[in-house]
Design a protein around this motif. Structure first.
Motif, PDB file in Angstrom:
ATOM      1  N   LEU A   1       9.899  -5.837  -9.027  1.00 37.17           N
ATOM      2  CA  LEU A   1       9.203  -4.559  -8.840  1.00 37.17           C
ATOM      3  C   LEU A   1       9.760  -3.504  -9.791  1.00 37.17           C
ATOM      4  CD1 LEU A   1       8.943  -4.502  -4.947  1.00 37.17           C
ATOM      5  CD2 LEU A   1       7.015  -4.599  -6.539  1.00 37.17           C
ATOM      6  N   ALA A   2      11.084  -3.460  -9.925  1.00 38.94           N
ATOM      7  CA  ALA A   2      11.715  -2.489 -10.831  1.00 38.94           C
ATOM      8  C   ALA A   2      11.308  -2.766 -12.272  1.00 38.94           C
ATOM      9  CB  ALA A   2      13.229  -2.535 -10.669  1.00 38.94           C
ATOM     10  N   GLU A   3      11.287  -4.041 -12.642  1.00 42.79           N
ATOM     11  CA  GLU A   3      10.885  -4.432 -14.000  1.00 42.79           C
ATOM     12  C   GLU A   3       9.448  -3.996 -14.291  1.00 42.79           C
ATOM     13  OE1 GLU A   3       9.694  -8.707 -15.915  1.00 42.79           O
ATOM     14  OE2 GLU A   3      11.642  -8.627 -14.910  1.00 42.79           O
ATOM     15  N   LEU A   4       8.592  -4.095 -13.287  1.00 39.44           N
ATOM     16  CA  LEU A   4       7.183  -3.708 -13.434  1.00 39.44           C
ATOM     17  C   LEU A   4       6.985  -2.197 -13.257  1.00 39.44           C
ATOM     18  CD1 LEU A   4       5.564  -6.597 -11.346  1.00 39.44           C
ATOM     19  CD2 LEU A   4       5.395  -6.292 -13.835  1.00 39.44           C
ATOM     20  N   GLU A   5       8.079  -1.497 -12.972  1.00 34.55           N
ATOM     21  CA  GLU A   5       8.053  -0.049 -12.719  1.00 34.55           C
ATOM     22  C   GLU A   5       7.123   0.290 -11.559  1.00 34.55           C
ATOM     23  OE1 GLU A   5       7.322   2.015 -16.407  1.00 34.55           O
ATOM     24  OE2 GLU A   5       9.165   1.237 -17.302  1.00 34.55           O
ATOM     25  N   ILE A   6       7.205  -0.526 -10.510  1.00 32.99           N
ATOM     26  CA  ILE A   6       6.416  -0.328  -9.299  1.00 32.99           C
ATOM     27  C   ILE A   6       7.330   0.202  -8.208  1.00 32.99           C
ATOM     28  CG2 ILE A   6       5.147  -1.479  -7.447  1.00 32.99           C
ATOM     29  CD1 ILE A   6       4.104  -3.464  -9.540  1.00 32.99           C
ATOM     30  N   THR A   7       6.939   1.331  -7.641  1.00 33.55           N
ATOM     31  CA  THR A   7       7.622   1.883  -6.478  1.00 33.55           C
ATOM     32  C   THR A   7       6.710   1.684  -5.281  1.00 33.55           C
ATOM     33  OG1 THR A   7       8.718   3.549  -7.832  1.00 33.55           O
ATOM     34  CG2 THR A   7       8.621   3.963  -5.451  1.00 33.55           C
TER      35      THR A   7
ATOM     36  N   ALA B   1      -6.039  -6.208  -5.908  1.00 43.30           N
ATOM     37  CA  ALA B   1      -4.964  -6.629  -5.004  1.00 43.30           C
ATOM     38  C   ALA B   1      -4.441  -8.008  -5.384  1.00 43.30           C
ATOM     39  CB  ALA B   1      -5.454  -6.622  -3.563  1.00 43.30           C
ATOM     40  N   SER B   2      -5.345  -8.923  -5.710  1.00 36.05           N
ATOM     41  CA  SER B   2      -4.935 -10.289  -6.056  1.00 36.05           C
ATOM     42  C   SER B   2      -4.032 -10.324  -7.282  1.00 36.05           C
ATOM     43  CB  SER B   2      -6.163 -11.170  -6.302  1.00 36.05           C
ATOM     44  OG  SER B   2      -6.862 -11.395  -5.111  1.00 36.05           O
ATOM     45  N   ASP B   3      -4.426  -9.581  -8.316  1.00 35.78           N
ATOM     46  CA  ASP B   3      -3.617  -9.558  -9.540  1.00 35.78           C
ATOM     47  C   ASP B   3      -2.223  -9.005  -9.265  1.00 35.78           C
ATOM     48  OD1 ASP B   3      -5.865 -10.540 -10.831  1.00 35.78           O
ATOM     49  OD2 ASP B   3      -6.362  -8.642 -11.826  1.00 35.78           O
ATOM     50  N   LEU B   4      -2.135  -7.995  -8.397  1.00 37.39           N
ATOM     51  CA  LEU B   4      -0.830  -7.431  -8.041  1.00 37.39           C
ATOM     52  C   LEU B   4       0.060  -8.478  -7.385  1.00 37.39           C
ATOM     53  CD1 LEU B   4       1.092  -4.962  -7.680  1.00 37.39           C
ATOM     54  CD2 LEU B   4       0.015  -4.686  -5.429  1.00 37.39           C
TER      55      LEU B   4
ATOM     56  N   ASN C   1      -3.597   7.529  -2.503  1.00 36.54           N
ATOM     57  CA  ASN C   1      -2.879   7.904  -3.717  1.00 36.54           C
ATOM     58  C   ASN C   1      -1.424   8.240  -3.375  1.00 36.54           C
ATOM     59  OD1 ASN C   1      -5.080   7.909  -5.717  1.00 36.54           O
ATOM     60  ND2 ASN C   1      -5.939   9.500  -4.394  1.00 36.54           N
ATOM     61  N   GLU C   2      -0.612   8.441  -4.393  1.00 37.43           N
ATOM     62  CA  GLU C   2       0.789   8.771  -4.179  1.00 37.43           C
ATOM     63  C   GLU C   2       0.967  10.054  -3.383  1.00 37.43           C
ATOM     64  OE1 GLU C   2       3.132   8.513  -7.746  1.00 37.43           O
ATOM     65  OE2 GLU C   2       2.377   6.500  -8.198  1.00 37.43           O
ATOM     66  N   ASP C   3       0.006  10.972  -3.469  1.00 35.16           N
ATOM     67  CA  ASP C   3       0.101  12.225  -2.714  1.00 35.16           C
ATOM     68  C   ASP C   3      -0.395  12.079  -1.273  1.00 35.16           C
ATOM     69  OD1 ASP C   3      -2.686  12.148  -2.893  1.00 35.16           O
ATOM     70  OD2 ASP C   3      -2.857  13.963  -4.091  1.00 35.16           O
TER      71      ASP C   3
ATOM     72  N   LEU D   1      -0.204  -2.661  -2.618  1.00 34.01           N
ATOM     73  CA  LEU D   1       1.128  -2.052  -2.534  1.00 34.01           C
ATOM     74  C   LEU D   1       1.497  -1.771  -1.078  1.00 34.01           C
ATOM     75  CD1 LEU D   1       0.940   0.418  -5.550  1.00 34.01           C
ATOM     76  CD2 LEU D   1       2.314  -1.674  -5.399  1.00 34.01           C
ATOM     77  N   PHE D   2       0.538  -1.296  -0.302  1.00 33.89           N
ATOM     78  CA  PHE D   2       0.807  -1.052   1.118  1.00 33.89           C
ATOM     79  C   PHE D   2       1.032  -2.357   1.871  1.00 33.89           C
ATOM     80  CE2 PHE D   2      -1.087   3.134   0.182  1.00 33.89           C
ATOM     81  CZ  PHE D   2      -0.115   3.946   0.748  1.00 33.89           C
ATOM     82  N   LEU D   3       0.335  -3.428   1.491  1.00 37.52           N
ATOM     83  CA  LEU D   3       0.575  -4.741   2.103  1.00 37.52           C
ATOM     84  C   LEU D   3       2.007  -5.203   1.838  1.00 37.52           C
ATOM     85  CD1 LEU D   3      -2.767  -6.534   1.187  1.00 37.52           C
ATOM     86  CD2 LEU D   3      -1.994  -5.962   3.510  1.00 37.52           C
TER      87      LEU D   3
END
Length: 155
Positions: free
Chosen positions: A9-15, A116-119, A45-47, A73-75
């Motif tokens: 996740l960090a490598e992909l810059e995903i929080t 979602a699948s690609d994620l 969204n992030e907000d 991401l929520f899953l």
């Protein structure tokens, strides 16, 4: 020390967002045996603002794919909560069910749910490949564009 999936996740810059509490009389996830069922997640969204829209009535496939990715991401956030913070306990993404808010003539549901699948494949690699359904719906809760639920296998 972060686990393999946290490092990915960090490598992909995903929080990951915070796992959300349920909005009605249900639980966010159920673990039975080695399977984890995660309730349908809607996109925000992030907000915190919900991603609203209807495919075939002004919303683009690209925007809806982004909404489906946010559901993903929520899953993953719910799976992390269910695994006491250790996503390395996820041994497989078994199945995603994606619901697309759309008009009756819209037919590209699979393209939308690919968000979602690609994620899942980006994050979990080969173990992220899963069975799937992509279904059109005339409406979804709160007028969101997409809702996605998941089944994970845990080690």
């Amino acid at each position: 020390m972060p686990g393999t999936i946290d490092a990915r996740l960090a490598e992909l810059e995903i929080t990951l967002p915070e796992a959300r509490a349920p909005a009605a009389n249900y639980v966010p996830f159920v673990r039975t045996g080695n399977l984890l069922y995660v309730s349908g997640q809607i996109p925000a969204n992030e907000d915190g603002s919900l991603i609203l829209g209807k495919l075939g009535d002004g919303m683009s496939i690209e925007d809806a794919q982004g909404a489906a990715r946010r559901c993903g991401l929520f899953l993953i956030a719910q799976a992390k909560a269910a695994c006491d913070g250790d996503l390395d306990k996820v041994s497989r993404v078994v199945k995603l069910n994606g619901f697309v808010n759309c008009t009756g003539d819209f037919a590209d549901h699979p393209k939308v749910v690919n968000g979602a699948s690609d994620l899942m494949v980006e994050v979990f690699g080969e173990q992220g490949r899963h069975a799937r359904a992509a279904v059109g719906s005339s409406s979804l809760p709160l007028s969101v564009a997409v809702e996605v639920e998941a089944v994970f296998e845990l080690a």
